[in-house]
Scaffold this active site. Structure first.
Site, PDB file in Angstrom:
ATOM      1  N   TYR A 105      11.074   8.804   1.363  1.00 13.98           N
ATOM      2  CA  TYR A 105      11.069   7.793   0.268  1.00 13.98           C
ATOM      3  C   TYR A 105      11.669   8.152  -0.992  1.00 13.98           C
ATOM      4  O   TYR A 105      11.799   7.459  -1.878  1.00 13.98           O
ATOM      5  CB  TYR A 105       9.766   7.485  -0.142  1.00 13.98           C
ATOM      6  N   ALA A 112       2.919  -1.059   4.801  1.00  9.18           N
ATOM      7  CA  ALA A 112       2.395  -0.983   6.240  1.00  9.18           C
ATOM      8  C   ALA A 112       1.998  -2.430   6.678  1.00  9.18           C
ATOM      9  O   ALA A 112       2.063  -2.701   7.652  1.00  9.18           O
ATOM     10  CB  ALA A 112       1.237   0.062   6.090  1.00  9.18           C
ATOM     11  N   PRO A 114       0.677  -1.259   0.054  1.00 10.41           N
ATOM     12  CA  PRO A 114       0.070  -0.034   0.032  1.00 10.41           C
ATOM     13  C   PRO A 114       0.975   1.293  -0.053  1.00 10.41           C
ATOM     14  O   PRO A 114       1.998   1.496   0.795  1.00 10.41           O
ATOM     15  CB  PRO A 114      -1.068  -0.090   1.267  1.00 10.41           C
ATOM     16  N   ASN A 115       0.245   2.228  -0.760  1.00  7.27           N
ATOM     17  CA  ASN A 115       0.854   3.595  -0.905  1.00  7.27           C
ATOM     18  C   ASN A 115       2.277   3.779  -1.732  1.00  7.27           C
ATOM     19  O   ASN A 115       2.663   4.636  -1.957  1.00  7.27           O
ATOM     20  CB  ASN A 115       0.960   4.185   0.635  1.00  7.27           C
ATOM     21  N   ARG A 138      12.714   4.610  12.657  1.00  3.47           N
ATOM     22  CA  ARG A 138      11.423   5.263  12.618  1.00  3.47           C
ATOM     23  C   ARG A 138      10.540   4.968  13.777  1.00  3.47           C
ATOM     24  O   ARG A 138      11.121   4.197  14.697  1.00  3.47           O
ATOM     25  CB  ARG A 138      10.946   4.945  11.274  1.00  3.47           C
ATOM     26  N   ASN A 161       7.876  -5.892  -0.727  1.00  2.51           N
ATOM     27  CA  ASN A 161       7.650  -4.469   0.026  1.00  2.51           C
ATOM     28  C   ASN A 161       6.348  -4.646   0.389  1.00  2.51           C
ATOM     29  O   ASN A 161       5.515  -4.040  -0.444  1.00  2.51           O
ATOM     30  CB  ASN A 161       8.194  -3.363  -0.542  1.00  2.51           C
ATOM     31  N   GLU A 216      12.239  -9.639   1.912  1.00  2.00           N
ATOM     32  CA  GLU A 216      11.644  -8.609   2.257  1.00  2.00           C
ATOM     33  C   GLU A 216      12.708  -7.235   1.937  1.00  2.00           C
ATOM     34  O   GLU A 216      13.812  -7.420   2.504  1.00  2.00           O
ATOM     35  CB  GLU A 216      11.364  -8.867   3.799  1.00  2.00           C
ATOM     36  N   HIS A 269      12.691  -2.831   2.425  1.00  2.82           N
ATOM     37  CA  HIS A 269      12.019  -1.721   2.783  1.00  2.82           C
ATOM     38  C   HIS A 269      13.035  -0.601   2.236  1.00  2.82           C
ATOM     39  O   HIS A 269      14.307  -0.630   2.317  1.00  2.82           O
ATOM     40  CB  HIS A 269      11.808  -1.595   4.287  1.00  2.82           C
ATOM     41  N   ARG A 293       5.101  10.816  -2.551  1.00  2.00           N
ATOM     42  CA  ARG A 293       4.751  10.428  -1.100  1.00  2.00           C
ATOM     43  C   ARG A 293       6.006  10.887  -0.243  1.00  2.00           C
ATOM     44  O   ARG A 293       6.998  10.101  -0.417  1.00  2.00           O
ATOM     45  CB  ARG A 293       4.283   9.237  -0.969  1.00  2.00           C
TER      46      ARG A 293
HETATM   47  C1  DQA Z   1       8.214   0.982   3.820  1.00  2.00           C
HETATM   48  C2  DQA Z   1       8.370   1.268   5.440  1.00  2.00           C
HETATM   49  C3  DQA Z   1       6.822   0.863   6.100  1.00  2.00           C
HETATM   50  O1  DQA Z   1       6.873   0.908   7.370  1.00  2.00           O
HETATM   51  C4  DQA Z   1       5.766   1.863   5.348  1.00  2.00           C
HETATM   52  O2  DQA Z   1       4.571   1.718   5.968  1.00  2.00           O
HETATM   53  C5  DQA Z   1       5.890   1.930   4.036  1.00  2.00           C
HETATM   54  C6  DQA Z   1       7.161   1.762   3.308  1.00  2.00           C
HETATM   55  C7  DQA Z   1       9.543   1.181   3.166  1.00  2.00           C
HETATM   56  O3  DQA Z   1       9.585   0.613   2.252  1.00  2.00           O
HETATM   57  O4  DQA Z   1      10.479   1.968   3.967  1.00  2.00           O
HETATM   58  O5  DQA Z   1       4.829   2.490   3.229  1.00  2.00           O
HETATM   59  O6  DQA Z   1       7.796  -0.391   3.706  1.00  2.00           O
END
Ligand code: DQA
Length: 137
Positions: free
Chosen positions: A22, A73, A9-10, A103, A70, A94, A96, A17
């Site tokens: 990011y 959230a 998501p997002n 964070r 990835n 995995e 990020h 964003r």
């Molecule tokens: C994320 C880190 C997550 O905590 C966050 O909710 C994201 C992006 C990252 O790639 O840094 O949406 O996965």
């Protein structure tokens, strides 16, 4: 070799964003450069904001050589995605973009980390290349 990237998501909003966290590159242009750098690898890409769709995508990708996941959230909340990872034999990394450990505390827990083959965190978009290299190697 066939590798699937699944973004949660997002992450469709990368580039606009929270650019301080990011960065300002959108994922499509990053993906173009990744495909150019690895011309012999078939890189499939999916993004979804919906937890069940991500689970379906993991099931669908079970025959590829590796999944770069990835879950954004959902990393911190989803038993369902962790169970999906456990239910397939394919290697899952995995990733990020940000260093989730530097964070908020709720980002320090990952339901995925105990069930994946490897974890790459905090290298910006380059986390995806590092994951790709780890699968290739
Ligand atoms: C994320 C880190 C997550 O905590 C966050 O909710 C994201 C992006 C990252 O790639 O840094 O949406 O996965």
């Amino acid at each position: 070799m066939k590798i699937t990237i699944i973004n949660g998501p997002n992450l469709n909003l990368l580039g606009t964003r929270e650019t301080d966290i990011y960065g300002s590159q959108n994922f499509d242009s990053y993906l173009d450069s990744l495909r150019t750098s690895f011309p012999k690898i078939a890189i499939e890409y999916f993004q979804s904001n919906i937890e069940g769709e991500i689970i379906n995508l993991i099931h669908k990708s079970k025959d590829c050589d590796g999944i770069i996941l990835n879950a954004a959230a959902y990393t911190h909340t989803s038993v369902g995605i962790a169970d999906a990872v456990k239910s397939i034999d394919c290697k899952v990394i995995e990733v990020h973009i940000s260093n989730t450990y530097s964070r908020e505390e709720f980002r320090h827990n990952s339901f995925l980390s105990p069930v994946v083959d490897g974890i790459i965190i905090g290298f910006g978009l380059d986390s995806y290349r590092l994951a790709l290299e780890s699968i290739i190697n």
